[in-house]
Design a protein around this motif. Structure first.
Motif, PDB file in Angstrom:
ATOM      1  N   GLU A 338      63.971   2.899  58.412  1.00 33.16           N
ATOM      2  CA  GLU A 338      64.126   3.568  59.716  1.00 33.16           C
ATOM      3  C   GLU A 338      65.540   4.111  59.881  1.00 33.16           C
ATOM      4  N   LEU A 339      66.538   3.394  59.394  1.00 37.16           N
ATOM      5  CA  LEU A 339      67.924   3.860  59.545  1.00 37.16           C
ATOM      6  C   LEU A 339      68.186   5.157  58.774  1.00 37.16           C
ATOM      7  N   ILE A 340      67.617   5.279  57.563  1.00 38.51           N
ATOM      8  CA  ILE A 340      67.912   6.476  56.761  1.00 38.51           C
ATOM      9  C   ILE A 340      67.073   7.670  57.186  1.00 38.51           C
ATOM     10  N   THR A 341      66.062   7.427  58.025  1.00 42.04           N
ATOM     11  CA  THR A 341      65.224   8.544  58.481  1.00 42.04           C
ATOM     12  C   THR A 341      65.401   8.852  59.956  1.00 42.04           C
ATOM     13  N   THR A 342      66.260   8.103  60.656  1.00 40.04           N
ATOM     14  CA  THR A 342      66.454   8.308  62.097  1.00 40.04           C
ATOM     15  C   THR A 342      67.886   8.755  62.360  1.00 40.04           C
ATOM     16  N   ALA A 347      68.879   1.611  70.390  1.00 37.81           N
ATOM     17  CA  ALA A 347      69.572   0.326  70.527  1.00 37.81           C
ATOM     18  C   ALA A 347      68.735  -0.822  69.959  1.00 37.81           C
ATOM     19  N   THR A 348      67.390  -0.700  70.049  1.00 37.18           N
ATOM     20  CA  THR A 348      66.536  -1.764  69.527  1.00 37.18           C
ATOM     21  C   THR A 348      66.704  -1.913  68.013  1.00 37.18           C
ATOM     22  N   LEU A 349      66.919  -0.794  67.331  1.00 34.75           N
ATOM     23  CA  LEU A 349      67.112  -0.844  65.885  1.00 34.75           C
ATOM     24  C   LEU A 349      68.428  -1.537  65.537  1.00 34.75           C
ATOM     25  N   VAL A 350      69.448  -1.261  66.324  1.00 34.71           N
ATOM     26  CA  VAL A 350      70.744  -1.915  66.117  1.00 34.71           C
ATOM     27  C   VAL A 350      70.633  -3.414  66.367  1.00 34.71           C
ATOM     28  N   GLU A 351      69.854  -3.815  67.368  1.00 39.41           N
ATOM     29  CA  GLU A 351      69.665  -5.237  67.660  1.00 39.41           C
ATOM     30  C   GLU A 351      68.893  -5.928  66.532  1.00 39.41           C
ATOM     31  N   ARG A 352      67.918  -5.242  65.977  1.00 42.01           N
ATOM     32  CA  ARG A 352      67.189  -5.807  64.842  1.00 42.01           C
ATOM     33  C   ARG A 352      68.113  -6.042  63.655  1.00 42.01           C
TER      34      ARG A 352
END
Length: 573
Positions: A338-342, A347-352
């Protein structure tokens, strides 16, 4: 001491000397202590032709005289001597022989047994009581204190008599032989007791070895189920078979992973102490509690010492650890994808990422590897192990291995290490490209595209099987990436200068272009721009502040000239 009164007919004075050896030489001599003592009393009675004989233990406590064996008219009940009998003190003081005289009062103390009419024991054929006439020291008896305690042979008679010198010799000789026989029997008893103890110990050892072999076999079986097969259902069914109890394997959050028998509910172990039918066994991996084994029993466990249960819990930790690692690995792969495609991670991704222990606010490098011809499973396993060294992330994306590696290490060195290690493991060349170091979740996708372009350029330039960084290839990856790459190259090289011209209506980009065209001469550039040389010098000082003091180095100057040329082409065309 006794006199020399004549012995009765048939007395031991006429006996052959070999008679005293009968207790030892007779093959029928018993080998148990009680039988031997009875035989000594019988042979002693025959030796002196006495009506009665008995073997007693003399102790200094009293002294006390305790009868152990009897041969005579009343064998059904042992006689007893009064505690003050003079023979006791004499034998305890070391005398080998004591002789009493029936006519001398205290020495001829009566020998009493279980009374038939309340009186002492009578001799054969008359009502006269028996009196002790001789006591000979035999030795010690096992089971009694060895100090100041001896065994003695007592001979009793109802007739007054004395003991001759010849009888004394025979008695003392007999006593030595009898004492030797007693010692032999006692040693034999000790040996038998020790042998019995060794047999018992050997039986226990054999049972323990069988138990250990069973435990080892069970341990290997459970480890095989946990590691080789990873089958939680087969694991709990085998545990049920061996323990004789229903088994459920639960995670630390109460999720039932597998159950050996159908249960009313799927809930995990309840808090509190288990009752007699229910047992909760923690499953530990080091100090970490991975989950629990929940046992429900209708009868006692087939594991009284709990060793098998401990081995089962250890093997269960492997299953739960694999399950936990699998879930965490899936979460880490999904996060990196998700990080390389977003472009703008929520913020939810950063929390994960934070929950997985990944700090995106610190420097990191993105590395892309192309392992052509390698199975995805193998590539996934290697990449996860490589990323785990530095708490990084790994994922497979479009058949490439993508690594996000925290730290401030040299990107070029990271790329070379990844290419060499993976190539050696896979048995074929692997190409790796590393981005510049960056930070922030929003820059992960940018760094990924940067490394991917670098990888494509290496393949195009036939540099497969090597590891390089974006900085080592310079501007080539961006120029070969199309219009987007060219725009990124111009921004990365001239962004501060272009922003200054745009916001302040400046002319720094045109001044730089004239400066390089004039051979890096401020005077010649002033002539081309039709302005004073001092004006050009002041503009170049501002460029130095915007681009840094190294802007005129050959490699950097080449990039600036190329970016100026591309910017002019894109602007004019």
């Amino acid at each position: 001491m006794p006199g020399d009164a004549p012995l009765p007919a048939g007395s031991a004075d006429d006996a052959a000397p070999g008679a005293v050896a009968e207790p030892v030489d007779d093959p029928a001599v018993p080998h148990d202590e009680s039988g031997l003592l009875r035989d000594i009393a019988r042979q002693g009675r025959r030796l002196l032709d006495a009506p009665a004989a008995f073997v007693a233990v003399v102790s200094e406590d009293g002294p006390t005289i305790t009868v152990r064996a009897v041969d005579g008219p009343d064998e059904g009940g042992p006689p007893a001597l009064p505690g003050h009998h003079p023979s006791g003190a004499a034998l305890l003081d070391g005398s080998p022989l004591w002789c009493g005289n029936a006519e001398t009062g205290p020495a001829a103390a009566p020998v009493s047994g279980p009374p038939h009419d309340g009186g002492p024991v009578s001799g054969p054929g008359d009502d006269r009581p028996l009196h002790a006439v001789v006591a000979v020291r035999l030795g010690h008896l096992r089971g009694y204190a060895p100090r100041r305690t001896v065994a003695a042979l007592y001979l009793a008679d109802s007739r007054p008599r004395t003991v001759t010198a010849a009888e004394r010799v025979q008695l003392t000789s007999f006593a030595r032989l009898a004492g030797a026989a007693m010692e032999k029997t006692q040693l034999l008893d000790v040996a038998i007791a020790r042998l019995y103890g060794l047999e018992q110990q050997s039986a226990r050892t054999a049972a323990d070895l069988d138990r250990l072999r069973t435990l080892r076999s069970a341990h290997y079986g459970f480890i095989d189920l946990a590691v080789a097969r990873g089958d939680a259902r087969a694991f709990v069914v085998e545990a049920d078979r061996r323990l004789g109890a229903s088994v459920r394997l639960c995670t630390d959050d109460g999720l039932v992973v597998a159950a050996s028998r159908p249960a009313a509910g799927a809930a995990g172990p309840e808090p509190g102490a288990p009752d007699g039918r229910r047992l909760v066994v923690p499953v530990l991996a080091g100090d970490r509690r991975m989950g629990d084994l929940l046992l429900e029993m209708d009868s006692p466990l087939a594991d009284p010492d709990g060793q098998l249960l401990l081995l089962i819990a250890q093997a269960a930790a492997v299953i739960l650890r694999q399950l936990d690692d699998s879930r965490e690995s899936q979460a880490r792969r999904a996060l990196l994808n998700e990080l390389i495609t977003t472009p703008q991670p929520p913020a939810t991704l950063v929390e994960r990422a934070r929950r997985l222990g990944v700090r995106l606010d610190r420097p990191y490098v993105v590395v892309v590897l192309r392992p052509d011809g390698v199975s995805p499973h193998w590539a996934s396993m290697w990449s996860a192990a490589f990323a785990a060294r530095g708490d990084g992330l790994s994922a497979l994306h479009d058949d490439d291995i993508v690594l996000l590696l925290p730290g401030e290490a040299d990107p070029a060195e990271i790329a070379r290490t990844a290419a060499e290690e993976s190539g050696a493991l896979f048995g074929r060349p692997v190409t790796a490209a590393a981005s510049d170091s960056g930070s922030g979740p929003e820059r992960v996708a940018v760094r990924y595209r940067q490394a991917l372009r670098c990888l494509d350029v290496m393949i195009m330039m036939e540099l497969a099987g090597r590891g390089v960084s974006v900085r080592e290839l310079g501007f080539l990856p961006m120029l070969l990436a199309g219009r987007e790459g060219i725009d990124q190259f111009i921004d990365a090289t001239l962004q501060p200068v272009l922003d200054y011209d745009r916001h302040r209506d400046g002319d720094l980009a045109r001044t730089l272009d004239a400066y390089f065209e004039a051979g890096r001469s401020p005077t010649n550039a002033a002539e081309l721009l039709h302005m004073h040389p001092n004006t050009v010098t002041r503009r170049l000082d501002r460029v130095k502040r915007l681009l840094g003091p190294t802007w005129q180095l050959p490699s950097r100057a080449l990039e600036i000239q190329l970016a100026l040329h591309l910017h002019r082409l894109l602007t004019e065309l």
